[in-house]
Design a protein around this motif. Structure first.
Motif, PDB file in Angstrom:
ATOM      1  N   GLU A 168      49.312  27.219  32.904  1.00 61.26           N
ATOM      2  CA  GLU A 168      50.602  26.520  31.979  1.00 61.26           C
ATOM      3  C   GLU A 168      50.352  27.093  30.305  1.00 61.26           C
ATOM      4  N   LEU A 169      49.275  26.967  30.415  1.00 60.90           N
ATOM      5  CA  LEU A 169      49.177  26.538  28.579  1.00 60.90           C
ATOM      6  C   LEU A 169      48.973  28.100  28.068  1.00 60.90           C
ATOM      7  N   LYS A 170      48.905  29.032  29.028  1.00 63.24           N
ATOM      8  CA  LYS A 170      49.570  30.697  28.532  1.00 63.24           C
ATOM      9  C   LYS A 170      50.901  30.699  27.981  1.00 63.24           C
ATOM     10  N   LYS A 171      51.502  29.623  29.478  1.00 70.25           N
ATOM     11  CA  LYS A 171      53.220  29.957  28.604  1.00 70.25           C
ATOM     12  C   LYS A 171      53.447  28.528  27.577  1.00 70.25           C
ATOM     13  N   LYS A 172      52.853  28.354  26.920  1.00 75.29           N
ATOM     14  CA  LYS A 172      52.807  27.741  25.664  1.00 75.29           C
ATOM     15  C   LYS A 172      52.603  28.952  24.422  1.00 75.29           C
ATOM     16  N   ARG A 173      50.951  28.896  24.632  1.00 77.27           N
ATOM     17  CA  ARG A 173      50.335  29.799  23.059  1.00 77.27           C
ATOM     18  C   ARG A 173      49.312  30.880  23.916  1.00 77.27           C
ATOM     19  N   ASP A 174      49.590  31.867  23.313  1.00 82.08           N
ATOM     20  CA  ASP A 174      48.641  33.134  23.562  1.00 82.08           C
ATOM     21  C   ASP A 174      46.819  32.043  22.815  1.00 82.08           C
ATOM     22  N   PHE A 175      46.039  32.490  24.295  1.00 86.51           N
ATOM     23  CA  PHE A 175      44.524  31.777  23.764  1.00 86.51           C
ATOM     24  C   PHE A 175      43.322  33.833  24.267  1.00 86.51           C
ATOM     25  N   LYS A 176      42.163  32.647  24.299  1.00 83.31           N
ATOM     26  CA  LYS A 176      41.438  33.302  25.278  1.00 83.31           C
ATOM     27  C   LYS A 176      40.439  32.463  25.880  1.00 83.31           C
ATOM     28  N   LEU A 177      40.081  32.369  27.428  1.00 84.28           N
ATOM     29  CA  LEU A 177      38.431  31.882  27.547  1.00 84.28           C
ATOM     30  C   LEU A 177      38.134  31.957  27.953  1.00 84.28           C
ATOM     31  N   ILE A 178      36.441  32.003  27.462  1.00 80.22           N
ATOM     32  CA  ILE A 178      35.155  32.279  27.263  1.00 80.22           C
ATOM     33  C   ILE A 178      35.060  31.297  28.282  1.00 80.22           C
ATOM     34  N   VAL A 179      33.832  32.288  29.800  1.00 81.20           N
ATOM     35  CA  VAL A 179      32.867  32.089  30.796  1.00 81.20           C
ATOM     36  C   VAL A 179      31.596  31.727  30.291  1.00 81.20           C
ATOM     37  N   ILE A 180      30.933  31.085  30.032  1.00 81.00           N
ATOM     38  CA  ILE A 180      29.656  31.948  30.040  1.00 81.00           C
ATOM     39  C   ILE A 180      28.625  30.819  31.389  1.00 81.00           C
ATOM     40  N   GLY A 181      28.443  31.946  32.241  1.00 77.77           N
ATOM     41  CA  GLY A 181      27.473  30.994  33.015  1.00 77.77           C
ATOM     42  C   GLY A 181      26.754  31.996  33.658  1.00 77.77           C
ATOM     43  N   ASN A 182      26.139  32.261  35.282  1.00 75.93           N
ATOM     44  CA  ASN A 182      25.354  32.874  35.689  1.00 75.93           C
ATOM     45  C   ASN A 182      26.191  33.194  37.325  1.00 75.93           C
ATOM     46  N   PHE A 183      27.127  34.025  36.916  1.00 72.45           N
ATOM     47  CA  PHE A 183      28.246  33.923  37.713  1.00 72.45           C
ATOM     48  C   PHE A 183      29.677  35.446  37.615  1.00 72.45           C
ATOM     49  N   GLU A 184      29.642  35.983  38.541  1.00 71.38           N
ATOM     50  CA  GLU A 184      30.852  36.456  37.993  1.00 71.38           C
ATOM     51  C   GLU A 184      32.018  35.666  37.956  1.00 71.38           C
ATOM     52  N   ASP A 197      36.660  35.385  38.217  1.00 68.85           N
ATOM     53  CA  ASP A 197      37.994  36.446  37.729  1.00 68.85           C
ATOM     54  C   ASP A 197      39.071  35.358  38.178  1.00 68.85           C
ATOM     55  N   PHE A 198      40.276  35.426  37.155  1.00 69.68           N
ATOM     56  CA  PHE A 198      41.222  35.061  36.279  1.00 69.68           C
ATOM     57  C   PHE A 198      42.186  35.964  35.706  1.00 69.68           C
ATOM     58  N   PRO A 199      43.039  36.488  36.879  1.00 68.14           N
ATOM     59  CA  PRO A 199      43.598  37.810  36.442  1.00 68.14           C
ATOM     60  C   PRO A 199      44.800  37.345  35.486  1.00 68.14           C
ATOM     61  N   GLU A 200      45.034  35.595  35.338  1.00 69.56           N
ATOM     62  CA  GLU A 200      46.975  35.552  35.164  1.00 69.56           C
ATOM     63  C   GLU A 200      46.118  35.338  33.813  1.00 69.56           C
ATOM     64  N   ILE A 201      45.292  35.072  33.108  1.00 65.71           N
ATOM     65  CA  ILE A 201      44.645  35.319  31.383  1.00 65.71           C
ATOM     66  C   ILE A 201      43.923  35.980  31.006  1.00 65.71           C
ATOM     67  N   ASP A 202      43.912  36.087  29.884  1.00 63.29           N
ATOM     68  CA  ASP A 202      43.129  36.714  28.865  1.00 63.29           C
ATOM     69  C   ASP A 202      41.913  35.978  29.317  1.00 63.29           C
ATOM     70  N   ILE A 203      40.348  36.626  29.527  1.00 69.57           N
ATOM     71  CA  ILE A 203      39.502  36.255  29.709  1.00 69.57           C
ATOM     72  C   ILE A 203      38.132  37.019  29.719  1.00 69.57           C
ATOM     73  N   GLU A 204      36.600  36.612  29.062  1.00 65.71           N
ATOM     74  CA  GLU A 204      35.328  37.177  29.273  1.00 65.71           C
ATOM     75  C   GLU A 204      34.839  36.315  29.538  1.00 65.71           C
ATOM     76  N   VAL A 205      34.181  36.969  30.695  1.00 66.30           N
ATOM     77  CA  VAL A 205      32.551  36.050  31.577  1.00 66.30           C
ATOM     78  C   VAL A 205      31.563  37.129  30.716  1.00 66.30           C
ATOM     79  N   ILE A 206      30.738  36.182  30.481  1.00 66.65           N
ATOM     80  CA  ILE A 206      29.134  36.520  29.919  1.00 66.65           C
ATOM     81  C   ILE A 206      27.996  35.989  30.360  1.00 66.65           C
ATOM     82  N   GLN A 207      27.399  36.809  30.616  1.00 65.77           N
ATOM     83  CA  GLN A 207      26.144  35.932  31.287  1.00 65.77           C
ATOM     84  C   GLN A 207      25.216  35.995  30.718  1.00 65.77           C
ATOM     85  N   TRP A 208      24.566  34.140  31.460  1.00 68.64           N
ATOM     86  CA  TRP A 208      24.423  33.389  30.115  1.00 68.64           C
ATOM     87  C   TRP A 208      22.861  34.081  29.983  1.00 68.64           C
ATOM     88  N   SER A 209      22.100  33.976  28.694  1.00 76.04           N
ATOM     89  CA  SER A 209      20.853  34.381  28.646  1.00 76.04           C
ATOM     90  C   SER A 209      19.977  33.739  27.244  1.00 76.04           C
TER      91      SER A 209
END
Length: 381
Positions: free
Chosen positions: A233-249, A251-263
């Motif tokens: 819903e937020l993507k319909k209103k504003r442009d943004f990027k989601l950063i996910v930092i964790g120990n897993f992959e 997927d979220f193709p509907e939005i701009d996302i960067e997945v970072i493997q924690w270190s």
């Protein structure tokens, strides 16, 4: 004369060494990898040693087991490393009496009932039990990991009841533990942040695309899933990027996302990429035991944190001042829109958040609380 002085000095050093209290830490994970350990007791071990305690760590998992435990497959390897962990716990039985305190984080052995916990209680001089999250509830109803859904609550209740001192992760969990513990010795000690390392690096500008960030592990990714409709819903209103930092992959193709493997090496650098932190939780009793660690992490970087209005976060987030507390999907969306649009609001709330952490959750503040518990547990009866 110098010879006599040297003898006296060496005698004093030997005497002081004999008086050092010995602590054996029994924990699930290797050192420096799991947030529940890293941002709780682990960062104080050096301080304990400075204050005269000798510390040995005995994790159930090896580093090789940690690297595969939450990955699909590797069945034979997981069985093999689990058997090795059992052997380590059996070996530890024979050295328990050598230590003044056995410091148990979460459990002795991850599966089944409380057999190992009962043996360790019987053979230990003193036990400090460090309880993270609300494991007094049936964990199998709340989490999907194999190590957890085979554990139940028997071992947790036994350790809470019989420990010489219980350390809890939230005020709510501390109140419950006080009702169970036979000695009525329970202390709430918050997760904490080394504010000399976790430092802000945010210009609070709208020159680039605003990043919303979440950090966690495989075991907590289901909380991030709660925000999928919010982000759509937020993507319909504003442009943004989601950063996910964790120990897993993830997927979220509907939005701009960067997945970072924690270190550990890049943890600070990666968290400094975030403009807004999110801390979603389900509205149920399980989360009442959570420490609010992720929210505290975001706040230490001077970030405005948007959190679910439940649990421990209510204790330190003042809505609209040093963070935001929300409940409905529309509140999530509206608050995030406001923060994306208003750089001055991110700056004002973020700076207040940083001050909250410096005052209440810095390692400089929390370290004395641990020392007080250790001193209480090791003093002569």
């Amino acid at each position: 004369m110098n010879f006599i002085s040297e003898i006296i000095l060496n005698t004093f050093k030997m005497s002081a060494k004999k008086q050092n209290k010995k602590i054996l830490i029994i924990c699930p994970y290797p050192k420096d990898v799991a947030a529940g350990q890293r941002l709780k007791y682990e960062q104080y071990i050096g301080d304990w040693e400075t204050n005269g305690y000798e510390v040995k760590i005995s994790p159930f998992m090896t580093m090789k087991m940690w690297e595969i435990v939450y990955k699909k497959g590797y069945t034979l390897e997981k069985i093999g490393w689990t058997l090795l962990g059992i052997l380590r716990r059996m070996k530890d039985v024979f050295i328990l009496r050598k230590y003044d305190v056995i410091y148990i984080f979460m459990y002795v052995y991850p599966l089944g009932g409380a057999l190992f916990e009962r043996i360790y209680r019987l053979l230990s001089k003193k036990i400090i039990y460090d309880l993270e999250d609300n494991w007094l509830l049936d964990a199998s109803k709340e989490t999907k990991e194999i190590p957890h859904n085979l554990r139940g609550t028997e071992k947790t209740r036994f350790l809470v009841r019989t420990a010489d001192h219980v350390i809890t992760s939230s005020p709510s969990l501390n109140d419950i533990s006080l009702q169970i513990n036979e000695k009525k010795k329970c202390t709430y000690i918050s997760s904490s942040i080394n504010t000399d390392i976790f430092v802000p690096n945010n210009r609070y500008k709208n020159e680039n695309k605003i990043t919303i960030g979440w950090t966690g592990t495989f075991s907590t990714r289901r909380y991030l899933d709660l925000l999928r409709p919010v982000f759509i819903e937020l993507k319909k209103k504003r442009d943004f990027k989601l950063i996910v930092i964790g120990n897993f992959e993830y997927d979220f193709p509907e939005i701009d996302i960067e997945v970072i493997q924690w270190s550990a090496k890049k943890e600070v650098e990666d968290l400094q990429k975030i403009d807004i932190g999110v801390y979603p939780l389900p509205m149920d009793s399980w989360v009442m035991g959570k420490s609010g660690l992720k929210a505290i992490q975001y706040m230490s970087f001077g970030l405005p944190c948007v959190a679910t209005n439940i649990g421990t976060a209510q204790q330190f987030i003042e809505d609209g001042k040093n963070g935001f507390l929300v409940e409905t999907e529309s509140e999530w969306v509206n608050t995030l829109v406001k923060l994306i649009d208003c750089s001055w609001l991110r700056k004002e709330v973020g700076e207040n958040a940083r001050q909250t952490v410096l005052k209440n959750f810095s390692t400089h503040v929390i370290k004395q609380q641990y020392l007080s518990v250790l001193e209480s547990a090791t003093k002569s009866d």
